[in-house]
Design a protein around this motif. Sequence first.
Motif, PDB file in Angstrom:
ATOM      1  N   PRO A 158       0.817  -1.227   0.000  1.00 51.66           N
ATOM      2  CA  PRO A 158       0.000   0.000   0.000  1.00 51.66           C
ATOM      3  C   PRO A 158       0.846   1.270   0.000  1.00 51.66           C
ATOM      4  O   PRO A 158       0.473   2.271  -0.645  1.00 51.66           O
ATOM      5  N   LEU A 159       1.977   1.248   0.700  1.00 53.03           N
ATOM      6  CA  LEU A 159       2.831   2.435   0.735  1.00 53.03           C
ATOM      7  C   LEU A 159       3.427   2.718  -0.641  1.00 53.03           C
ATOM      8  O   LEU A 159       3.494   3.875  -1.077  1.00 53.03           O
ATOM      9  N   ILE A 160       3.850   1.687  -1.346  1.00 53.74           N
ATOM     10  CA  ILE A 160       4.398   1.870  -2.698  1.00 53.74           C
ATOM     11  C   ILE A 160       3.324   2.428  -3.626  1.00 53.74           C
ATOM     12  O   ILE A 160       3.583   3.321  -4.444  1.00 53.74           O
ATOM     13  N   ILE A 161       2.092   1.929  -3.502  1.00 58.56           N
ATOM     14  CA  ILE A 161       0.983   2.433  -4.329  1.00 58.56           C
ATOM     15  C   ILE A 161       0.724   3.905  -4.038  1.00 58.56           C
ATOM     16  O   ILE A 161       0.549   4.718  -4.961  1.00 58.56           O
ATOM     17  N   LEU A 162       0.705   4.265  -2.771  1.00 59.81           N
ATOM     18  CA  LEU A 162       0.472   5.670  -2.408  1.00 59.81           C
ATOM     19  C   LEU A 162       1.618   6.560  -2.870  1.00 59.81           C
ATOM     20  O   LEU A 162       1.404   7.712  -3.245  1.00 59.81           O
ATOM     21  N   ARG A 163       2.841   6.038  -2.853  1.00 61.52           N
ATOM     22  CA  ARG A 163       3.969   6.816  -3.368  1.00 61.52           C
ATOM     23  C   ARG A 163       3.809   7.061  -4.867  1.00 61.52           C
ATOM     24  O   ARG A 163       4.146   8.132  -5.366  1.00 61.52           O
ATOM     25  N   ALA A 164       3.294   6.069  -5.584  1.00 66.07           N
ATOM     26  CA  ALA A 164       3.053   6.242  -7.017  1.00 66.07           C
ATOM     27  C   ALA A 164       1.981   7.307  -7.255  1.00 66.07           C
ATOM     28  O   ALA A 164       2.111   8.161  -8.150  1.00 66.07           O
ATOM     29  N   LEU A 165       0.921   7.293  -6.448  1.00 62.35           N
ATOM     30  CA  LEU A 165      -0.132   8.311  -6.565  1.00 62.35           C
ATOM     31  C   LEU A 165       0.396   9.694  -6.204  1.00 62.35           C
ATOM     32  O   LEU A 165      -0.006  10.710  -6.798  1.00 62.35           O
ATOM     33  N   THR A 166       1.326   9.753  -5.238  1.00 64.57           N
ATOM     34  CA  THR A 166       1.952  11.016  -4.879  1.00 64.57           C
ATOM     35  C   THR A 166       2.710  11.592  -6.067  1.00 64.57           C
ATOM     36  O   THR A 166       2.696  12.808  -6.304  1.00 64.57           O
ATOM     37  N   GLY A 167       3.371  10.727  -6.823  1.00 63.92           N
ATOM     38  CA  GLY A 167       4.090  11.183  -8.013  1.00 63.92           C
ATOM     39  C   GLY A 167       3.165  11.797  -9.051  1.00 63.92           C
ATOM     40  O   GLY A 167       3.512  12.800  -9.683  1.00 63.92           O
ATOM     41  N   ILE A 168       1.967  11.216  -9.216  1.00 61.89           N
ATOM     42  CA  ILE A 168       1.001  11.777 -10.173  1.00 61.89           C
ATOM     43  C   ILE A 168       0.538  13.150  -9.710  1.00 61.89           C
ATOM     44  O   ILE A 168       0.459  14.108 -10.509  1.00 61.89           O
ATOM     45  N   ALA A 169       0.231  13.295  -8.418  1.00 62.77           N
ATOM     46  CA  ALA A 169      -0.198  14.593  -7.889  1.00 62.77           C
ATOM     47  C   ALA A 169       0.901  15.637  -8.045  1.00 62.77           C
ATOM     48  O   ALA A 169       0.638  16.776  -8.449  1.00 62.77           O
ATOM     49  N   SER A 170       2.130  15.249  -7.746  1.00 61.05           N
ATOM     50  CA  SER A 170       3.241  16.195  -7.869  1.00 61.05           C
ATOM     51  C   SER A 170       3.470  16.608  -9.314  1.00 61.05           C
ATOM     52  O   SER A 170       3.839  17.756  -9.586  1.00 61.05           O
ATOM     53  N   SER A 171       3.252  15.683 -10.243  1.00 55.66           N
ATOM     54  CA  SER A 171       3.453  16.011 -11.662  1.00 55.66           C
ATOM     55  C   SER A 171       2.472  17.075 -12.140  1.00 55.66           C
ATOM     56  O   SER A 171       2.737  17.761 -13.131  1.00 55.66           O
ATOM     57  N   MET A 172       1.351  17.226 -11.457  1.00 50.87           N
ATOM     58  CA  MET A 172       0.371  18.246 -11.835  1.00 50.87           C
ATOM     59  C   MET A 172       0.802  19.650 -11.419  1.00 50.87           C
ATOM     60  O   MET A 172       0.364  20.639 -11.995  1.00 50.87           O
ATOM     61  N   THR A 173       1.679  19.740 -10.413  1.00 53.95           N
ATOM     62  CA  THR A 173       2.012  21.055  -9.857  1.00 53.95           C
ATOM     63  C   THR A 173       3.081  21.782 -10.657  1.00 53.95           C
ATOM     64  O   THR A 173       3.011  23.004 -10.807  1.00 53.95           O
ATOM     65  N   ILE A 174       4.086  21.079 -11.174  1.00 58.05           N
ATOM     66  CA  ILE A 174       5.234  21.745 -11.782  1.00 58.05           C
ATOM     67  C   ILE A 174       4.895  22.435 -13.104  1.00 58.05           C
ATOM     68  O   ILE A 174       5.146  23.637 -13.256  1.00 58.05           O
ATOM     69  N   PRO A 175       4.326  21.737 -14.116  1.00 54.72           N
ATOM     70  CA  PRO A 175       4.009  22.441 -15.364  1.00 54.72           C
ATOM     71  C   PRO A 175       3.015  23.591 -15.164  1.00 54.72           C
ATOM     72  O   PRO A 175       3.162  24.654 -15.775  1.00 54.72           O
ATOM     73  N   SER A 176       2.012  23.379 -14.308  1.00 57.92           N
ATOM     74  CA  SER A 176       1.026  24.443 -14.081  1.00 57.92           C
ATOM     75  C   SER A 176       1.654  25.626 -13.362  1.00 57.92           C
ATOM     76  O   SER A 176       1.346  26.790 -13.672  1.00 57.92           O
ATOM     77  N   ALA A 177       2.552  25.363 -12.406  1.00 55.47           N
ATOM     78  CA  ALA A 177       3.232  26.460 -11.715  1.00 55.47           C
ATOM     79  C   ALA A 177       4.088  27.269 -12.680  1.00 55.47           C
ATOM     80  O   ALA A 177       4.108  28.508 -12.627  1.00 55.47           O
TER      81      ALA A 177
END
Length: 478
Positions: free
Chosen positions: A112-131
């Motif tokens: 579950p922790l590895i899965i949540l880390r993968a989801l964290t990567g998707i959320a973080s990927s949304m912040t950089i290009p938009s910023a």
Amino acid sequence: MSPLQSRSPDETPVLSLTRKLVLLFMFCLAQFLDAFSNSALFTAIPVLEVSMGMTESQSTWIMSAFQLTFASFLLISGRISDVYNPKTGFIGGVFGLGVISLCAGFVDNTIPLIILRALTGIASSMTIPSALALLVKVFPKPLEQARAIGTFGGCSCIASSLGLMIGAMFVQWASYHWVFWFIAIVAVPTALACAFIISPEIARTKDNLEPAAAKWKSLDLLGVTILTVALILFIFAVTSGSTDGWASAAVLVPLIISIMLMIGFFFWETLIHVDTAAIPPRTWFYPNFSILFAVALLPYCWWFTVFMIFTILWQNVFEWSAISSAVHMLPLGAAAFVMSFTGSLSRIFSPKWIILTGLFFGMVANVLMALGGGKPEYYWPYIFPALSIGSAGVMLTYTHTNIAIFQAAPSSMAGTVGAIFNGALQFGSAIGLAVASSIETSVEATLGGSHEYQGRAAVFLVPLDGCLYSVRFSINML
């Protein structure tokens, strides 16, 4: 602050200095959280391995899961920022990062922790290009834009160093759960504040005014999907190579498929209209764009390789505490922080010579780290100056490559260009860590094992200097 007057999407809103600085702080805070969520776990990995009974391969994927999804979803996030509203993407990414991190703090099982880390990567990927898409709108003038981009980029390295320190404090004095909860405590209020601070006029682009059907077609979903799958398979392959062996089917099959998909993606981009292509073929022919992309492969490759080698060496071989290891890494962040304010130099000197200077500093640092580092007493004569000189040089390269690549492309592609640049950073990191791990393991197998320094020295002399010399040669050809 008075409300902004309605204006055309091509016209830059006039903002007060106070609002500009507040927005820059928010964008930098998001960049800080993205880097922190990765670096803070370096010092927590040994504790996670013991508490969850992880294998070496599983502990590797705690870091790699974030890296894999973050790099793979950058392009689609950048495309959404350019076609839809970057404000929505930015707030959604920061808020998602906070919520997912909150959940990760309550997890005590590996999968579950590895899965949540993968989801964290998707959320973080949304912040950089938009910023970055918002940043170039907030700071339209070249000089202030260069300074803002430099500051924004500098927050990443500061977060990497402070992340080690803060993560070590949580691990040693509280528990690793607080690494995740700290991110949630900062990210959720930041997202809520940005909902009010970021004005709709700032996020308005020409594509915002198109009908929904036209926007949907402009996303190039087929092309983006092909490239996203290709990147996932590619990063999976290079990450698995150091643990499963480069000749194994688990590495070769996804690697070959990923290369074929990348070729298919670039062919597909030539078949569709340039306005709907995710990465129009002409992008690579903007002045120096391709070479700048190649240079962007190096900064994270250098930083993350140094982090990996010395945190493991200091904690597992020298038996330094997590906090002591983090403190000895502080020169890395301090030097990078100073160099992040050099954006205005690009108005005085050619970016080519600034980047070359940074690469030269990096090569000097590699030589120092190859010559000394195997004993604790070598820290001050060899490693301290190497971390300071190398990080300063790499940050100089990072900052001015970042500035130059945005100036090479039109502002309407800011989100996509930001995704390409940050994708290059992540690819360089993934490839660098995989190659470094393979070289270190192969040398240690014949020269004394993991407690000797020869394998680590080979990492600094062979691949990193080879990459730096190659890119330096390419820039000299401009």
